[in-house]
Design an enzyme around this catalytic site. Structure first.
Site, PDB file in Angstrom:
ATOM      1  N   LYS A 114       0.818  -1.209   0.000  1.00  0.00           N
ATOM      2  CA  LYS A 114       0.000   0.000   0.000  1.00  0.00           C
ATOM      3  C   LYS A 114       0.855   1.265   0.000  1.00  0.00           C
ATOM      4  CE  LYS A 114      -4.416  -1.478   1.857  1.00  0.00           C
ATOM      5  NZ  LYS A 114      -5.440  -1.278   2.875  1.00  0.00           N
ATOM      6  N   LYS A 198      -4.701  -8.734  -6.942  1.00  0.00           N
ATOM      7  CA  LYS A 198      -5.915  -8.894  -6.136  1.00  0.00           C
ATOM      8  C   LYS A 198      -7.024  -7.961  -6.622  1.00  0.00           C
ATOM      9  CE  LYS A 198      -6.158  -7.130  -2.012  1.00  0.00           C
ATOM     10  NZ  LYS A 198      -5.900  -6.702  -0.639  1.00  0.00           N
ATOM     11  N   LYS A 201     -10.590  -2.317  -4.310  1.00  0.00           N
ATOM     12  CA  LYS A 201     -11.396  -1.112  -4.509  1.00  0.00           C
ATOM     13  C   LYS A 201     -10.547   0.056  -4.979  1.00  0.00           C
ATOM     14  CE  LYS A 201     -12.135  -1.686   0.393  1.00  0.00           C
ATOM     15  NZ  LYS A 201     -13.095  -1.744   1.458  1.00  0.00           N
TER      16      LYS A 201
HETATM   17  P1  TYM Z   1     -10.807  -4.689   3.849  1.00  0.00           P
HETATM   18  O1  TYM Z   1     -11.801  -3.624   4.135  1.00  0.00           O
HETATM   19  O2  TYM Z   1      -9.685  -4.382   2.937  1.00  0.00           O
HETATM   20  O3  TYM Z   1     -11.552  -5.956   3.291  1.00  0.00           O
HETATM   21  C1  TYM Z   1     -12.691  -6.517   3.925  1.00  0.00           C
HETATM   22  C2  TYM Z   1     -12.647  -8.028   3.816  1.00  0.00           C
HETATM   23  O4  TYM Z   1     -12.641  -8.410   2.433  1.00  0.00           O
HETATM   24  C3  TYM Z   1     -11.554  -9.296   2.171  1.00  0.00           C
HETATM   25  N1  TYM Z   1     -11.063  -9.054   0.816  1.00  0.00           N
HETATM   26  C4  TYM Z   1     -10.895 -10.022  -0.094  1.00  0.00           C
HETATM   27  N2  TYM Z   1     -11.098 -11.343  -0.042  1.00  0.00           N
HETATM   28  C5  TYM Z   1     -10.848 -12.061  -1.170  1.00  0.00           C
HETATM   29  N3  TYM Z   1     -10.390 -11.512  -2.335  1.00  0.00           N
HETATM   30  C6  TYM Z   1     -10.164 -10.187  -2.429  1.00  0.00           C
HETATM   31  N4  TYM Z   1      -9.752  -9.661  -3.561  1.00  0.00           N
HETATM   32  C7  TYM Z   1     -10.414  -9.368  -1.275  1.00  0.00           C
HETATM   33  N5  TYM Z   1     -10.311  -8.051  -1.024  1.00  0.00           N
HETATM   34  C8  TYM Z   1     -10.712  -7.873   0.264  1.00  0.00           C
HETATM   35  C9  TYM Z   1     -10.507  -8.946   3.230  1.00  0.00           C
HETATM   36  O5  TYM Z   1      -9.628 -10.013   3.462  1.00  0.00           O
HETATM   37  C10 TYM Z   1     -11.374  -8.629   4.426  1.00  0.00           C
HETATM   38  O6  TYM Z   1     -11.699  -9.816   5.148  1.00  0.00           O
HETATM   39  N6  TYM Z   1      -7.957  -4.651   7.987  1.00  0.00           N
HETATM   40  C11 TYM Z   1      -9.172  -5.151   7.411  1.00  0.00           C
HETATM   41  C12 TYM Z   1     -10.410  -4.771   8.177  1.00  0.00           C
HETATM   42  C13 TYM Z   1     -10.352  -5.014   9.642  1.00  0.00           C
HETATM   43  C14 TYM Z   1     -10.564  -6.264  10.290  1.00  0.00           C
HETATM   44  C15 TYM Z   1     -10.468  -5.989  11.687  1.00  0.00           C
HETATM   45  C16 TYM Z   1     -10.821  -7.547   9.830  1.00  0.00           C
HETATM   46  C17 TYM Z   1     -10.139  -4.089  10.611  1.00  0.00           C
HETATM   47  N7  TYM Z   1     -10.213  -4.656  11.829  1.00  0.00           N
HETATM   48  C18 TYM Z   1     -10.614  -7.000  12.626  1.00  0.00           C
HETATM   49  C19 TYM Z   1     -10.981  -8.567  10.793  1.00  0.00           C
HETATM   50  C20 TYM Z   1     -10.882  -8.283  12.144  1.00  0.00           C
HETATM   51  C21 TYM Z   1      -9.324  -4.618   5.982  1.00  0.00           C
HETATM   52  O7  TYM Z   1      -8.759  -3.606   5.652  1.00  0.00           O
HETATM   53  O8  TYM Z   1     -10.240  -5.286   5.219  1.00  0.00           O
END
Ligand code: TYM
Length: 333
Positions: A114, A198, A201
């Site tokens: 990132k 991947k 967004k």
């Molecule tokens: P975030 O907002 O980037 O993504 C949310 C969830 O979607 C999954 N994800 C994917 N899975 C499969 N293929 C993809 N291309 C893909 N893109 C995103 C992510 O793995 C995630 O599960 N740090 C985390 C959010 C967070 C969190 C937490 C998660 C904050 N605190 C505590 C679990 C527990 C994040 O940025 O996810």
């Protein structure tokens, strides 16, 4: 066995098929099992680790709640809330950042991706974001955390932080060491334009992803334009290592139809991509179009979404404030 589930999604707009198949679909299944206690958090503190337009952020928080509900999470069964409204998250993150080691954070690959080439210009929040994520999870004694494959390393860090806190302060088992719940086969959905990247967004081209707010025509158009290769559909799972786009599309199909990759390969072996794409479009439209329509409908009633958040914040705060008080006592405050 009863599980305490915690997971989070960033309200940064453009929630997509990767978020759905990698995480939200799993949230819904866990929510539907009455043995589980589920908490789903809209992680707005995480969102501001990169620049956000304040007005858009507010809308995106509501849109994330709408997406949870439209996908099938029942706000009467699960707690849905936004992170910044429960102050224990920020407090917990600070205390745990004094437990986590620089060396551990330096290994986080997502920060490297990132931050890109110009690490000096990345926010400190972006660097320490996995510690905030650990606080999120540990405040609720979560036993299981459903996430996509890209969050695996952050969960390992969370486990290390919990263990170090328990050891450093001699409080065995005080912080619950959580287990990741990662779907094996399809835990990483890739871009429709490049099977080595991947689905994300932040990718500039909207054609690279199916957004959960896309309508039928957008879905058809994006799948028709999705990158493939000139060969017929693969015959064998081994062929997929060299054919990343075919692997990704077959993975999406398998996940949507709850079938194994092996079976999907068998169904389409030797056929043309166009024939396969017709079936994929059918499955996608069946799954995503109702979600997309429901998100749009829910977004028309902002006060309903705000009430859900308010209710969730109250419930989450009750749990998290007790835990943070104990953490502060243990630390010596
Ligand atoms: P975030 O907002 O980037 O993504 C949310 C969830 O979607 C999954 N994800 C994917 N899975 C499969 N293929 C993809 N291309 C893909 N893109 C995103 C992510 O793995 C995630 O599960 N740090 C985390 C959010 C967070 C969190 C937490 C998660 C904050 N605190 C505590 C679990 C527990 C994040 O940025 O996810």
């Amino acid at each position: 066995m009863s599980k305490k589930i915690f997971s989070g999604v960033q309200p940064t707009g453009n929630l997509h098929l990767g978020n759905y198949l990698g995480a939200i679909k799993n949230f819904v299944e866990l929510n539907n099992d009455n043995n589980n206690k589920c908490i789903f958090c809209v992680v707005d503190l995480h969102a501001i680790t990169v620049k956000q337009d304040p007005k858009e952020l507010k809308n995106n928080i509501r849109e994330t709640v709408a997406t949870f509900i439209a996908s099938g999470i029942d706000p009467k069964k699960s707690i849905i809330f936004n992170q910044s409204s429960v102050t224990a998250h920020a407090e917990g993150a600070w205390i745990l950042s004094c437990v986590a080691r620089m060396g551990w954070l330096n290994r986080m690959t997502q920060f490297k991706e990132k931050a890109g080439k110009d690490k000096e210009k990345a926010s400190i929040g972006l660097y320490s974001y996995p510690v905030l994520m650990a606080a999120d999870i540990l405040l609720y004694d979560a036993t299981h955390v459903p996430v996509g494959d890209d969050q695996k390393q952050h969960l390992e860090l969370c486990r290390d932080i919990a263990q170090k806190f328990n050891n450093d302060f001699g409080v065995k088992n005080f912080l619950q060491v959580p287990e990741p719940l990662i779907q094996n086969e399809f835990s990483r959905i890739m871009s429709l334009k490049d099977g080595s990247k991947k689905m994300s967004k932040s990718e500039l081209s909207d054609l690279s992803r199916i957004n959960l707010t896309d309508d039928k025509n957008q879905i058809i158009n994006k799948i028709k334009k999705a990158k493939t290769d000139p060969l017929p559909m693969p015959q064998d799972i081994k062929d997929l290592d060299e054919r990343l786009e075919a692997k990704n599309l077959l993975g999406i199909y398998s996940s949507l139809t709850n079938s194994s990759l092996h079976n999907s390969i068998k169904t389409f072996a030797g056929k043309n991509f166009s024939e396969f794409k017709e079936k994929l479009i059918e499955e996608l439209v069946n799954k995503i179009e109702p979600i997309s329509n429901e998100i749009k409908k829910l977004l028309r009633d902002k006060s309903y979404l705000d009430r859900i958040l308010l209710d969730g914040v109250e419930k989450a705060d009750l749990i998290a404030s007790k835990k943070i008080e104990r953490i502060k006592e243990i630390v010596g405050f």
